[in-house]
Design a protein around this motif. Structure first.
Motif, mmCIF file in Angstrom:
data_model
loop_
_atom_site.group_PDB
_atom_site.id
_atom_site.type_symbol
_atom_site.label_atom_id
_atom_site.label_comp_id
_atom_site.label_asym_id
_atom_site.label_seq_id
_atom_site.Cartn_x
_atom_site.Cartn_y
_atom_site.Cartn_z
ATOM 1 N N ASP A 113 -2.419 7.642 -1.519
ATOM 2 C CA ASP A 113 -1.031 8.103 -1.687
ATOM 3 C C ASP A 113 -0.740 8.400 -3.157
ATOM 4 N N TYR A 114 -1.221 7.517 -4.046
ATOM 5 C CA TYR A 114 -0.953 7.713 -5.469
ATOM 6 C C TYR A 114 -1.672 8.944 -6.005
ATOM 7 N N ARG A 115 -2.875 9.170 -5.570
ATOM 8 C CA ARG A 115 -3.604 10.368 -5.996
ATOM 9 C C ARG A 115 -2.904 11.626 -5.500
ATOM 10 N N THR A 116 -2.419 11.581 -4.261
ATOM 11 C CA THR A 116 -1.689 12.730 -3.717
ATOM 12 C C THR A 116 -0.422 12.981 -4.520
ATOM 13 N N TYR A 117 0.304 11.919 -4.821
ATOM 14 C CA TYR A 117 1.551 12.048 -5.564
ATOM 15 C C TYR A 117 1.320 12.600 -6.970
ATOM 16 N N THR A 118 0.338 12.042 -7.683
ATOM 17 C CA THR A 118 0.085 12.513 -9.047
ATOM 18 C C THR A 118 -0.434 13.941 -9.069
#
Length: 262
Positions: A113-118
């Protein structure tokens, strides 16, 4: 009475005290916009701590003009606080995720999720830093102002001729700001000046509760003959363009928690 202790009082309630705003323009593909909003709320709140220097912020959806999806406004007391906050936010995020004691599967999902968001945040984004110090005379809030609802926002951007800032400033006070106050349709007005990054000399922000109020304000002013004050104002302008945004979320200035409009 103004609803100042709400999720959305941040933009104006905070900007009355904050001197610096960092604006990030993100270009999220339309089909990923809903996912971005969910992840932005999630990771914004995982980054909240008492140590953060962030004083508040607003999330705006792009409606007309420009080529970005969302504009993220973060408010600080100073440029120094803005610089400090990046590390504080990152450290808080890591600490809060660690405290969740996630199992391997949930940790993997959190990482994805964090990789997608960034990736969404960083792809084709741009930033600028602006200041509002000394611009209190260009600020206005109506008695009916309620920051718990969405707002239509007209952002006007101006390049001002050398030595003509006073004519510009006076023109706003005696012209567009005066008209907004007297119209009964606008609920707030603010301004900022360029500090760092690519951006216009001046921004002004006109807030309306609804599209109907905005349209009524425009209709009332579109055929008005320009007076001498207006001519003096426009003679100070080197370049000008407008954008229309919608305020859709923000940080509570007390808890710093982020929430989307309902």
């Amino acid at each position: 009475m103004k609803n100042l202790i709400t999720v959305f009082c941040l933009f104006i309630g905070v900007s009355l005290f904050a001197q610096v705003v960092n604006i990030t323009y993100v270009t999220v593909p339309r089909e990923e916009a809903d996912q971005f909003l969910i992840l932005h709320e999630k990771f914004s709140n995982l980054s909240v701590s008492e140590e953060r220097t962030l004083q508040g912020g607003g999330l705006f959806a792009h409606a007309f003009a420009g080529d970005y999806s969302f504009a993220i406004y973060d408010f600080y007391a100073s440029a120094e606080d803005l610089v400090k906050d990046a590390d504080l936010a990152n450290n808080t995020l890591q600490a809060n995720i660690k405290a969740m004691n996630l199992d391997d599967e949930d940790q993997k999902q959190m990482t994805n999720d964090y990789r997608t968001y960034t990736r969404m945040y960083a792809d084709n984004h741009s930033d600028q830093i602006r200041a509002s110090e000394g611009l209190e005379d260009l600020m206005y809030e109506s008695e009916s102002l309620d920051w718990s609802t969405k707002k239509v926002v007209v952002v006007s951007k101006y390049e001002v001729k050398w030595g003509k800032n006073k004519d510009f400033f006076d023109g706003i006070v005696d012209g567009s700001l005066k008209n907004l106050k007297e119209s009964g349709q606008g609920v707030a007005h603010f301004a900022s000046r360029h500090l760092f990054g690519a951006g216009s000399d001046w921004h002004t922000y006109q807030f309306f509760d609804t599209w109907s109020d905005f349209a009524a304000f425009e209709e009332a002013n579109i055929s008005v003959e320009m007076d001498d004050a207006g001519k003096k104002f426009w003679s100070a302008i080197e370049g000008h363009d407008d954008e229309i945004l919608v305020l859709i979320g923000g940080h509570d200035p007390v808890t710093k928690k982020f929430s989307l409009a309902k």
